[in-house]
Each structure stands twice: as C-alpha cells, then as structure tokens.
Design a protein around this motif. Sequence first.
Motif, PDB file in Angstrom:
ATOM      1  N   THR A 153       0.841  -1.194   0.000  1.00 48.06           N
ATOM      2  CA  THR A 153       0.000   0.000   0.000  1.00 48.06           C
ATOM      3  C   THR A 153       0.879   1.247   0.000  1.00 48.06           C
ATOM      4  O   THR A 153       1.983   1.251   0.539  1.00 48.06           O
ATOM      5  CB  THR A 153      -0.943   0.025   1.210  1.00 48.06           C
ATOM      6  N   PHE A 154       0.351   2.301  -0.605  1.00 49.76           N
ATOM      7  CA  PHE A 154       1.101   3.548  -0.745  1.00 49.76           C
ATOM      8  C   PHE A 154       0.147   4.723  -0.603  1.00 49.76           C
ATOM      9  O   PHE A 154      -1.070   4.582  -0.769  1.00 49.76           O
ATOM     10  CB  PHE A 154       1.785   3.606  -2.122  1.00 49.76           C
ATOM     11  N   SER A 155       0.693   5.887  -0.300  1.00 51.32           N
ATOM     12  CA  SER A 155      -0.112   7.102  -0.238  1.00 51.32           C
ATOM     13  C   SER A 155      -0.404   7.558  -1.662  1.00 51.32           C
ATOM     14  O   SER A 155       0.513   7.741  -2.465  1.00 51.32           O
ATOM     15  CB  SER A 155       0.631   8.200   0.523  1.00 51.32           C
ATOM     16  N   SER A 156      -1.678   7.743  -1.986  1.00 52.83           N
ATOM     17  CA  SER A 156      -2.059   8.058  -3.364  1.00 52.83           C
ATOM     18  C   SER A 156      -1.856   9.526  -3.716  1.00 52.83           C
ATOM     19  O   SER A 156      -1.907   9.890  -4.891  1.00 52.83           O
ATOM     20  CB  SER A 156      -3.524   7.679  -3.603  1.00 52.83           C
ATOM     21  N   VAL A 157      -1.644  10.382  -2.714  1.00 50.13           N
ATOM     22  CA  VAL A 157      -1.461  11.810  -2.981  1.00 50.13           C
ATOM     23  C   VAL A 157      -0.254  12.320  -2.205  1.00 50.13           C
ATOM     24  O   VAL A 157      -0.134  12.075  -0.998  1.00 50.13           O
ATOM     25  CB  VAL A 157      -2.711  12.629  -2.590  1.00 50.13           C
ATOM     26  N   LYS A 158       0.629  13.006  -2.905  1.00 51.00           N
ATOM     27  CA  LYS A 158       1.744  13.694  -2.261  1.00 51.00           C
ATOM     28  C   LYS A 158       1.554  15.196  -2.437  1.00 51.00           C
ATOM     29  O   LYS A 158       1.186  15.662  -3.517  1.00 51.00           O
ATOM     30  CB  LYS A 158       3.078  13.260  -2.872  1.00 51.00           C
ATOM     31  N   THR A 159       1.820  15.950  -1.385  1.00 50.98           N
ATOM     32  CA  THR A 159       1.682  17.400  -1.412  1.00 50.98           C
ATOM     33  C   THR A 159       3.060  18.025  -1.248  1.00 50.98           C
ATOM     34  O   THR A 159       3.755  17.744  -0.268  1.00 50.98           O
ATOM     35  CB  THR A 159       0.742  17.873  -0.289  1.00 50.98           C
ATOM     36  N   VAL A 160       3.445  18.876  -2.216  1.00 51.42           N
ATOM     37  CA  VAL A 160       4.799  19.418  -2.253  1.00 51.42           C
ATOM     38  C   VAL A 160       4.737  20.932  -2.437  1.00 51.42           C
ATOM     39  O   VAL A 160       3.932  21.445  -3.226  1.00 51.42           O
ATOM     40  CB  VAL A 160       5.613  18.792  -3.411  1.00 51.42           C
ATOM     41  N   SER A 161       5.587  21.660  -1.718  1.00 48.90           N
ATOM     42  CA  SER A 161       5.678  23.110  -1.887  1.00 48.90           C
ATOM     43  C   SER A 161       6.211  23.437  -3.279  1.00 48.90           C
ATOM     44  O   SER A 161       7.042  22.710  -3.837  1.00 48.90           O
ATOM     45  CB  SER A 161       6.602  23.703  -0.825  1.00 48.90           C
TER      46      SER A 161
END
Length: 423
Positions: A275-283
């Motif tokens: 399983t993995f995080s489906s969304v990454k948030t980046v500056s």
Amino acid sequence: MYEASIDPNEKSFEILAFEQIGNNVYSQGQTIEVNGCQQTIDFTNEQVSGQQPSIDLSTPKIFDVKFMVGNGTKVSSSEITNQYVDGKPLTVSGIISTPTQLTHAELRYITVGHNPINYGTVAMEVTPLPITNSTYIITGTIPSEVMQSPAVQYWIHVENQAGKRSDSYQYSIGVKPSYPITGKLELDVSQNRAAGTTARPTAYFTSDNSAFGTISLVVDGNTVYTSPPQLFGSGQTAVSLQWKTQPTDQLSNHQIQAIANLYNDKFTANASITTFSSVKTVSILQPIQIDVIADKNGHTIANPKVLYSSFKNDGSMIFQVTAPDGTCVIGGTKDCLVQSSTFGLPGQMKSITIGDHIYRVRYSGSDNPLERFSITSVDPIIGQWKVEIDSTTNLLQQAQAMGDVVLKIKYEAERTPFISQGN
C-alpha cells in the motif's frame, strides 16, 4: 426501573422488552454478550415511530434463532461460523412473540441444492415465558441420520390462533460427507493499492466434489473478512473477499492469506499487497522532482498520473508551469502551450504533446478568483517540473503566494494482477 441478578459465570443472557401503545403490545428481544461490567442497550422500537408501512400486528414474530451441534454451545444462526455437523444432532431454538396463542411450530430442513418444496419437518417444543402470555421459547432437534452432505438448510415455521403464519430466515450449516475433500485454492489480487481504499481479492476453490464452508481473508495474521457459508460445487467456485486498507503516508507491505474452511479441512493461498499514499503534497518554492513510487528492489508500485494546484487570485498573478524539457505548459507568454482558460473547449481541456508524451491540461485562466490547473496523462508524469506564480505588480506578493501554494501529485497503482496457488 427493573433489576435482575446475573450469575457471574454467565457469558450471555436474553432480554425481552415490551411496550404498550394503545391496544397494541410491541416486543423487542436481544442477546447480550457479557464483555464488561456495564453496557447501554437501546431497545427503541423503530417500527412505532414516524411514518411506517402498514404492519399486520396479528402475525407472529420470530427472533433470536440459535443452533447447537450435539451438546455444544448455542450460537446465533445469523453469525458466520465454521461449525458443521458430523454424526451429531442439530438443535434449533427461537423466541416467538404473538398476540394470540401459538398453535403450531415446526423446524423445517432440506439438503442444500435440493428442491425446497421437498423439505422435512420436526415438531418443536413450545414453552411459554412466564413474564408474558404472548411470548414463547421454541426448540426442535434434527436427528443426525436425516441430514445429508454437503449441507442442510433450516428455518422455523410457526402459526397462531388467528391463522397467521411466519417463517424465519433460512440458515445453513455444513454436514460433513463421507468422502475426503480434495482441491486447491487460488487467490487473485492486485499487488499494489492506494492506502485507505478497499481491496477486493477473489479466491477460487477448485474441487472434484461438493463441499460447504467459508473462505477467510487474513492480513498480517489478523482475520479481516470471512465470506458467508456457501456451497462449493464440483469445478471452480469464485468467492469475493474484501479488506479496507488503513491510510498511511508510508510504503507498507502486507502479507495476505486466503483460508478455505471446509468442515475440518483447510486450504490456503498466500500473496502480498503493498500500500502507498495516493497523494503527495509538495511546496512549489523549489523545482519539484517527480518520480514513480518504487519498493526497495526497484519494482514500480505506483505512477504519478495527475498534477494539481490552485490559489486565490486577486487578478494580478498567473500560474507558470514548466515541463522537464523547459517547455512552458501554462503561462501568460506567447511561447506557452496553454495561455487562457480551457473551460470552453471540448471536455474543458486541451491536449498538448511534448516529445512523445501527450498531456491533457485543464486550466481556469488567470481571471478566475480561484486560479487552478490539472495536468493528466495515461503515461507517468515524471521529471523535474517547475510551478511558479508570476505577478505583474508586486514581487513580495508573488513570493508570499508561492509560499502558501502546493502542488498535489496523484499516484495510481501499477497494475500487476497476481494469482497465487496454494494447497
């Protein structure tokens, strides 16, 4: 207030609650499992509140149906279990609430898969409850010699003095056959999955003869799902399983196992899910390097497929998005592939080609109070992307805006269906 003493050794007990409204008496029953020193039980009869469909109050009601194999423990018939009959009788009980005297109660049964009109019957013993003249406990026993493999289906049928009849739900329990159970279990599952979503593996049991039982899904040693008991005929039978994965920001590997419980025989199949995080948030303050999500062995787990960002625009700023090769994808200059809103175009998007890569761009335009864009592709969106906010009036305002804005990268699982073969 009502009080009753309970033996400290009791593991469960029955409660019947009665409510009189006008000339009608309503009853609610429940089995209480003793798991602590106190518990709040809600006996609200929802049928008498609000606008409800017409109910024939003269019809007997059946609830709290239980079964017992031999001299074993009573178990709720609606509970999913792996119990089965093997040369022992099956005793079934239930509680009946009826406004008129109960005149007939029988336990009906039939071999699973046979014509339901050819059921057998067993007379049930009727015992009135002393707390009321409208509630009864009924009990009946099906002899072991009349139950045939692979399973038996049973239900309660009652009639009252008003000529009204009721049947309980139909329940099933396995009857162990004389022949050995042979077969194999396989598990079809996608190995990669976004955390927080529901995995739905499919188990396939293949056998030369009929059997009855359940299939459980075990994840990291914990049973997360058990299928309802069912008949497994000769040939291959597919059973859908499910597991709600837990949200996580980390790449997590889980060992899963399907277990077919057929009488006292077990068949297993093993696999793994990452399983993995489906969304990454980046500056967006710095250029953003976008890569696939891979495991420690370099195998691709998920691919970046969507880029999205937005900010509140006062009319003096505009996005500028630059692809890894330096192409201006979104911006206000003439060399940018998308310079204005795409909302009037077919599908509200514009397809652009950079090298051999096709992107679909949706853009609100710089005159929208919430300026936003999304970039999607059927291929992984990788490389170093730059997302900037240009200001025509105030560089300080531009820097502040970029400090508050992020790019969201949405990942999709690498599709790697996997069928494991067990024993």
